[in-house]
Design a protein around this motif. Structure first.
Motif, PDB file in Angstrom:
ATOM      1  N   ARG A   3      -2.678   0.245   4.292  1.00 26.84           N
ATOM      2  CA  ARG A   3      -2.310  -0.235   5.654  1.00 26.84           C
ATOM      3  C   ARG A   3      -3.517  -0.536   6.570  1.00 26.84           C
ATOM      4  NH1 ARG A   3       0.351   4.497   8.852  1.00 26.84           N
ATOM      5  NH2 ARG A   3      -1.786   5.167   9.273  1.00 26.84           N
ATOM      6  N   ASP A   4      -4.314   0.377   6.535  1.00 19.55           N
ATOM      7  CA  ASP A   4      -5.392   0.519   7.653  1.00 19.55           C
ATOM      8  C   ASP A   4      -6.571  -0.466   7.282  1.00 19.55           C
ATOM      9  OD1 ASP A   4      -3.797   2.295   9.075  1.00 19.55           O
ATOM     10  OD2 ASP A   4      -4.945   3.919   8.510  1.00 19.55           O
ATOM     11  N   ALA A   5      -6.840  -0.578   6.034  1.00 18.60           N
ATOM     12  CA  ALA A   5      -8.267  -1.170   5.644  1.00 18.60           C
ATOM     13  C   ALA A   5      -8.171  -2.012   4.225  1.00 18.60           C
ATOM     14  CB  ALA A   5      -9.232  -0.471   5.676  1.00 18.60           C
ATOM     15  N   GLU A   6      -7.129  -2.945   4.244  1.00 18.56           N
ATOM     16  CA  GLU A   6      -6.721  -3.390   2.628  1.00 18.56           C
ATOM     17  C   GLU A   6      -7.865  -3.903   1.950  1.00 18.56           C
ATOM     18  OE1 GLU A   6      -3.191  -5.993   2.683  1.00 18.56           O
ATOM     19  OE2 GLU A   6      -3.759  -6.812   0.842  1.00 18.56           O
ATOM     20  N   SER A   7      -8.716  -4.572   2.341  1.00 12.89           N
ATOM     21  CA  SER A   7      -9.898  -5.081   1.489  1.00 12.89           C
ATOM     22  C   SER A   7     -10.499  -3.989   1.088  1.00 12.89           C
ATOM     23  CB  SER A   7     -10.516  -6.163   2.379  1.00 12.89           C
ATOM     24  OG  SER A   7     -11.725  -5.590   2.901  1.00 12.89           O
ATOM     25  N   ARG A   8     -10.902  -2.879   1.949  1.00 16.55           N
ATOM     26  CA  ARG A   8     -11.661  -1.702   1.452  1.00 16.55           C
ATOM     27  C   ARG A   8     -11.051  -1.115   0.063  1.00 16.55           C
ATOM     28  NH1 ARG A   8     -14.882   0.244  -0.101  1.00 16.55           N
ATOM     29  NH2 ARG A   8     -16.613   1.947   0.659  1.00 16.55           N
ATOM     30  N   THR A   9      -9.797  -1.168   0.020  1.00 11.94           N
ATOM     31  CA  THR A   9      -9.180  -0.431  -1.061  1.00 11.94           C
ATOM     32  C   THR A   9      -9.601  -1.093  -2.568  1.00 11.94           C
ATOM     33  OG1 THR A   9      -7.056  -1.515  -0.873  1.00 11.94           O
ATOM     34  CG2 THR A   9      -7.470   0.596   0.474  1.00 11.94           C
ATOM     35  N   ARG A  10      -9.663  -2.565  -2.294  1.00 12.68           N
ATOM     36  CA  ARG A  10      -9.819  -3.521  -3.342  1.00 12.68           C
ATOM     37  C   ARG A  10     -11.215  -2.970  -4.078  1.00 12.68           C
ATOM     38  NH1 ARG A  10      -7.759  -8.070  -0.679  1.00 12.68           N
ATOM     39  NH2 ARG A  10      -5.608  -8.209  -1.535  1.00 12.68           N
ATOM     40  N   PHE A  11     -12.049  -2.801  -2.992  1.00 16.50           N
ATOM     41  CA  PHE A  11     -13.529  -2.565  -3.385  1.00 16.50           C
ATOM     42  C   PHE A  11     -13.632  -1.162  -4.151  1.00 16.50           C
ATOM     43  CE2 PHE A  11     -14.056  -6.136  -0.509  1.00 16.50           C
ATOM     44  CZ  PHE A  11     -14.671  -6.905  -1.263  1.00 16.50           C
ATOM     45  N   LEU A  12     -12.758  -0.432  -3.826  1.00 15.87           N
ATOM     46  CA  LEU A  12     -12.604   1.042  -4.507  1.00 15.87           C
ATOM     47  C   LEU A  12     -11.875   0.788  -5.868  1.00 15.87           C
ATOM     48  CD1 LEU A  12     -11.845   3.337  -1.627  1.00 15.87           C
ATOM     49  CD2 LEU A  12     -13.826   3.213  -2.837  1.00 15.87           C
ATOM     50  N   GLY A  13     -11.476  -0.433  -6.275  1.00 10.40           N
ATOM     51  CA  GLY A  13     -10.553  -0.353  -7.712  1.00 10.40           C
ATOM     52  C   GLY A  13      -9.197  -0.333  -7.426  1.00 10.40           C
ATOM     53  N   TYR A  14      -8.573  -0.383  -6.335  1.00  9.05           N
ATOM     54  CA  TYR A  14      -7.309  -0.359  -6.103  1.00  9.05           C
ATOM     55  C   TYR A  14      -6.574  -1.678  -6.048  1.00  9.05           C
ATOM     56  CZ  TYR A  14      -7.530   4.831  -5.294  1.00  9.05           C
ATOM     57  OH  TYR A  14      -7.853   5.803  -5.180  1.00  9.05           O
ATOM     58  N   ARG A  15      -5.517  -2.202  -6.561  1.00 11.86           N
ATOM     59  CA  ARG A  15      -4.765  -3.182  -6.126  1.00 11.86           C
ATOM     60  C   ARG A  15      -3.503  -3.325  -5.366  1.00 11.86           C
ATOM     61  NH1 ARG A  15      -6.514  -6.949  -9.612  1.00 11.86           N
ATOM     62  NH2 ARG A  15      -7.830  -6.289 -11.291  1.00 11.86           N
ATOM     63  N   PRO A  16      -4.064  -3.596  -4.001  1.00  9.25           N
ATOM     64  CA  PRO A  16      -3.014  -3.306  -3.050  1.00  9.25           C
ATOM     65  C   PRO A  16      -1.773  -3.948  -3.439  1.00  9.25           C
ATOM     66  CG  PRO A  16      -5.165  -4.071  -2.058  1.00  9.25           C
ATOM     67  CD  PRO A  16      -5.168  -4.305  -3.396  1.00  9.25           C
ATOM     68  N   GLU A  17      -1.772  -5.175  -4.154  1.00 11.65           N
ATOM     69  CA  GLU A  17      -0.380  -5.794  -4.178  1.00 11.65           C
ATOM     70  C   GLU A  17       0.487  -4.966  -5.059  1.00 11.65           C
ATOM     71  OE1 GLU A  17      -3.268  -6.785  -4.857  1.00 11.65           O
ATOM     72  OE2 GLU A  17      -3.637  -7.630  -6.897  1.00 11.65           O
ATOM     73  N   SER A  18      -0.099  -4.179  -5.900  1.00 15.52           N
ATOM     74  CA  SER A  18       0.799  -3.369  -6.852  1.00 15.52           C
ATOM     75  C   SER A  18       1.158  -2.003  -6.066  1.00 15.52           C
ATOM     76  CB  SER A  18       0.148  -2.969  -8.274  1.00 15.52           C
ATOM     77  OG  SER A  18      -1.037  -2.298  -7.921  1.00 15.52           O
ATOM     78  N   TYR A  19       0.475  -1.656  -5.324  1.00 14.32           N
ATOM     79  CA  TYR A  19       1.052  -0.332  -4.094  1.00 14.32           C
ATOM     80  C   TYR A  19       2.225  -1.074  -3.117  1.00 14.32           C
ATOM     81  CZ  TYR A  19      -2.112   2.794  -5.987  1.00 14.32           C
ATOM     82  OH  TYR A  19      -2.967   3.799  -6.929  1.00 14.32           O
ATOM     83  N   LYS A  20       1.919  -1.969  -2.660  1.00 13.92           N
ATOM     84  CA  LYS A  20       2.836  -2.712  -1.651  1.00 13.92           C
ATOM     85  C   LYS A  20       4.261  -2.892  -2.511  1.00 13.92           C
ATOM     86  CE  LYS A  20      -0.287  -5.160   1.531  1.00 13.92           C
ATOM     87  NZ  LYS A  20      -0.473  -6.420   1.992  1.00 13.92           N
ATOM     88  N   LEU A  21       3.970  -3.579  -3.759  1.00 11.58           N
ATOM     89  CA  LEU A  21       5.173  -3.794  -4.373  1.00 11.58           C
ATOM     90  C   LEU A  21       5.907  -2.589  -4.846  1.00 11.58           C
ATOM     91  CD1 LEU A  21       6.893  -6.117  -5.919  1.00 11.58           C
ATOM     92  CD2 LEU A  21       5.235  -5.699  -7.958  1.00 11.58           C
ATOM     93  N   THR A  22       5.443  -1.675  -5.180  1.00 12.32           N
ATOM     94  CA  THR A  22       6.212  -0.436  -5.532  1.00 12.32           C
ATOM     95  C   THR A  22       6.823   0.107  -4.504  1.00 12.32           C
ATOM     96  OG1 THR A  22       4.418   0.030  -7.247  1.00 12.32           O
ATOM     97  CG2 THR A  22       5.697   1.905  -6.553  1.00 12.32           C
ATOM     98  N   VAL A  23       6.151   0.250  -3.448  1.00  9.54           N
ATOM     99  CA  VAL A  23       6.909   0.962  -2.420  1.00  9.54           C
ATOM    100  C   VAL A  23       8.084  -0.076  -1.732  1.00  9.54           C
ATOM    101  CG1 VAL A  23       5.451   0.214  -0.408  1.00  9.54           C
ATOM    102  CG2 VAL A  23       6.648   2.118  -0.231  1.00  9.54           C
ATOM    103  N   PHE A  24       7.639  -1.425  -1.716  1.00  9.77           N
ATOM    104  CA  PHE A  24       8.572  -2.208  -1.320  1.00  9.77           C
ATOM    105  C   PHE A  24       9.959  -2.223  -2.201  1.00  9.77           C
ATOM    106  CE2 PHE A  24      10.070  -6.737  -0.412  1.00  9.77           C
ATOM    107  CZ  PHE A  24      10.383  -6.707   0.792  1.00  9.77           C
ATOM    108  N   VAL A  25       9.720  -2.012  -3.433  1.00 10.57           N
ATOM    109  CA  VAL A  25      11.093  -1.862  -4.337  1.00 10.57           C
ATOM    110  C   VAL A  25      11.799  -0.727  -4.132  1.00 10.57           C
ATOM    111  CG1 VAL A  25      11.642  -1.818  -6.732  1.00 10.57           C
ATOM    112  CG2 VAL A  25      10.162  -3.486  -6.144  1.00 10.57           C
ATOM    113  N   LEU A  26      10.950   0.531  -4.194  1.00 16.18           N
ATOM    114  CA  LEU A  26      11.554   1.575  -3.620  1.00 16.18           C
ATOM    115  C   LEU A  26      12.470   1.579  -2.576  1.00 16.18           C
ATOM    116  CD1 LEU A  26      11.809   4.804  -4.541  1.00 16.18           C
ATOM    117  CD2 LEU A  26       9.900   4.954  -2.892  1.00 16.18           C
ATOM    118  N   SER A  27      11.721   1.203  -1.706  1.00 18.19           N
ATOM    119  CA  SER A  27      12.587   0.873  -0.392  1.00 18.19           C
ATOM    120  C   SER A  27      13.658   0.148  -0.177  1.00 18.19           C
ATOM    121  CB  SER A  27      11.375   0.309   0.719  1.00 18.19           C
ATOM    122  OG  SER A  27      12.159  -0.162   2.149  1.00 18.19           O
ATOM    123  N   ALA A  28      13.554  -0.982  -1.178  1.00 15.56           N
ATOM    124  CA  ALA A  28      14.800  -1.928  -0.871  1.00 15.56           C
ATOM    125  C   ALA A  28      15.910  -1.087  -1.688  1.00 15.56           C
ATOM    126  CB  ALA A  28      14.504  -3.158  -1.808  1.00 15.56           C
TER     127      ALA A  28
END
Ligand SMILES: Nc1ncnc2c1ncn2[C@@H]1O[C@H](COP(=O)(O)OP(=O)(O)OP(=O)(O)O)[C@@H](O)[C@H]1O
Ligand SMILES: [Mg+2]
Lengths: 368, 245
Positions: free
Chosen positions: A233-258
């Motif tokens: 949420r706060d620094a999306e691109s930074r998480t990518r350079f740490l090796g995280y895939r923001p899209e899979s995190y967003k997808l997971t929480v979005f599906v749970l929320s739905a």
């Protein structure tokens, strides 16, 4: 500390529902302490709205995804249970068909469409109330997040999603009752919906569901997963350079929320007795975002508080000044955005996070 | 010679403007390299290319024996062991200093793992050790957003160390630091030197001199000169485009 406060929230929610239920069933009508039936159904409705608010807060408050289409997931959950309730009517409908809901007989349909099969079983309908919103969210989220659609563009896409669903559901040939939607329900799991005891049971079920959603949401946001979400949420691109895939995190929480929003809708429909395409209207989703903003996004109790308070205001105001409500709602949103960006909970409830204070003066010297 | 990073004829154009123009650079395992050059020389763009943020129009970037980085995206490259510190400090302001390090620690990155991950004793020890290295132990429970500019720079270096990468890319790590902080950062870099390869982009010549490593001078997207500090600072072309300004 945090987990204890969500246990407290859980207890408060269930306690309030039990109290209202007891005052309705155990105290005779006419006594001063009697809770009239409409209070029970109002409380039930608010509880379902609170589930929707909590679901929205998970994606908006913690992952920065402002979904303005969350009412669609709520409505889909509602339709799934509505279909079950329609099939429970059986031969008691106006046209007396044992299998076909009235609106299908009216349209001269001869047999049940394939997608209505299985909805005579409660467990199946309940499963669909979660699975259909989750599936739609995963399709939508997969493409949106993978293409790195964010911010206002994403919000507009979610509005378009719910609007498109509304237009589709308005059509008679979709097989969901067109603009009348699904209604005239008789009973759920064999219990008559009109009975006071059924209504209290539905309120309690909703309160239990909300309480469990709070615990689940707390688990999610307190986990390392939740920390990554906030980082995204706060620094999306930074998480990518740490090796995280923001899209899979967003997808997971979005599906749970739905799925959570779908649960809210599934509990809502038996209590209000109707589901129709207007539940998909874009304004509903915007209203949900206002509840969360008012209550305080990024705080779980804030989302619940916002849903209850704003709807309480709506109930009171639409009774007194029906035309004023939309203006009040809009004004409220502007006022909160300008003067109370953290919402009610964000401003008054939340203790400053540990260490928001500067360390003792001596420490600063000690550290070079 | 075996190299850890081999940049081979990389060209990047933005609307016809060549930010990198046939850039080539070889970094040995364990080597620390300083990259200097005037504003707009392409230093940050070079890091963008290595970390997958920008795809080059031509050329290859080979990591280790034979991994072509230009075919990978940011998370994949990060997972290979390449860490990056941004020119503008970029930490997670709403997380504590310790949580910033926790999220950076090498480990599982998939949601299904992080959902159930618990902070292990080994992880806690590692975080404490890094806090010591970056001199932020007293600030472990402070929100990162409340740190001073220099401390944020250190925290970001700490996040890189936590990633335990083979290659560290530091874009202007001492920008905005006081002289004392700059000297401490140089010391910190000397401490980690040899354990992994490092590329440092800096304008601060005193800092670069203190590092005492081989220097590459970039100008208009390609290498102008390479060698020791005394060698490059004696080069008339370097003096003209950069040092003599
Ligand atoms: N995304 C972009 N679109 C267009 N031009 C860009 C983009 N990124 C960089 N540039 C241009 O490319 C050139 C090189 O930029 P770069 O940021 O790599 O320089 P630098 O060497 O890091 O400079 P500085 O010392 O100021 O940080 C500059 O002229 C810059 O304006
Ligand atoms: Mg730069």
């Amino acid at each position: 500390m945090r987990s204890r406060s969500s246990l407290l929230t859980f207890t408060l929610i269930l306690g309030a529902a039990l109290l209202i239920g007891a005052l309705n069933l155990a105290v005779p009508p006419g006594a001063a302490m009697h809770a009239p039936d409409y209070i029970v159904s109002l409380a039930g409705k608010y509880t379902c709205y609170a589930i929707l608010a909590l679901a929205l807060d998970l994606v908006w408050g913690f992952a920065g995804i402002l979904s303005l289409g969350h009412a669609a997931f709520f409505a889909l959950g509602g339709y799934a249970i509505g279909m079950y309730l329609m099939r429970q009517i059986g031969a008691r409908g106006v046209y007396g068909s044992a299998v076909l809901p009235d609106f299908m007989v009216f349209l001269n349909w001869k047999e049940l469409p394939w997608y209505w099969h299985g909805f005579d079983m409660f467990w199946f309908a309940a499963l669909m109330a979660l699975a259909v919103p989750a599936l739609l969210a995963s399709l939508f989220g997969y493409f949106a997040f993978r293409s790195r659609v964010t911010g206002v563009y994403l919000s507009i896409m979610t509005q378009a999603l719910t609007y498109a669903l509304m237009l589709a559901m308005f059509r008679n040939d979709m097989g969901f009752g067109g603009n009348n939607g699904l209604t005239d329900f008789k009973d759920i799991l064999g219990f008559p919906l009109a009975a006071a005891s059924t209504r209290v049971a539905l309120l309690l079920a909703s309160a239990l569901a909300l309480g469990l959603c709070v615990l689940l949401a707390r688990f999610v946001v307190a986990s390392r997963f939740g920390k990554v979400l906030v980082a995204v949420r706060d620094a999306e691109s930074r998480t990518r350079f740490l090796g995280y895939r923001p899209e899979s995190y967003k997808l997971t929480v979005f599906v749970l929320s739905a799925a959570m929003a779908g649960l809210g809708g599934a509990l809502y429909v038996p209590q209000v007795g109707i589901i129709n395409p207007s539940e998909f209207s874009p304004a509903n989703s915007i209203e949900a975002a206002i509840w969360v903003a008012v209550g305080g996004r990024g705080t779980l109790s804030g989302a619940i508080l916002g849903a209850v308070l704003v709807n309480l205001g709506k109930t009171v105001l639409t009774g007194a000044l029906p035309d004023a409500w939309l203006f009040v709602l809009g004004g409220l949103f502007i006022a909160v955005t300008l003067f109370l960006p953290g919402g009610i909970a964000g401003t008054w409830f939340i203790r400053k996070p540990r260490g928001a204070r500067a360390p003792a003066a001596g420490v600063r010297e000690a550290a070079p | 010679m075996n190299s850890l990073l081999y940049i081979d004829g990389v060209t990047v154009s933005f609307d016809g403007f060549r930010a990198l123009d046939g850039l080539s650079l070889v970094l040995a395992p364990g080597e620390m390299r300083a990259v200097i050059g005037p504003n707009g020389a392409g230093k940050t763009t070079m890091m963008d290319v290595i970390t997958g943020k920008t795809r080059p129009d031509a050329g290859r970037v080979v990591f280790g024996a034979d991994t072509d980085l230009t075919a990978l995206d940011e998370p994949a490259i990060a997972s290979l062991g390449i860490g990056r510190k941004f020119q503008k400090p970029s930490v997670f302001e709403h997380h504590t200093v310790a949580d910033n390090l926790l999220l950076s620690l090498a480990g599982q990155r998939a949601p299904r793992r992080t959902l159930f991950a618990r902070e292990s004793a080994a992880e806690r020890l590692r975080i404490e050790a890094i806090l010591g290295t970056i001199r932020l132990t007293p600030y472990r429970d402070l929100l990162a957003g409340s740190l001073s500019h220099g401390q944020k720079q250190w925290l970001e270096i700490g996040m890189l160390l936590a990633q335990d990468p083979e290659l560290l890319l530091l874009d202007e790590p001492v920008a905005g630091m006081t002289d004392a902080e700059t000297a401490q950062t140089a010391e910190l870099l000397r401490e980690i030197r040899g354990t992994r390869s490092v590329v440092v982009v800096e304008h601060d010549m005193a800092f670069v001199r203190a590092l005492d490593v081989k220097i590459t001078v970039l100008h208009e997207g390609s290498v102008l000169a390479e060698g020791s500090i005394d060698h490059v600072s004696a080069d008339p072309r370097v003096i003209e485009v950069y040092l003599g300004r």
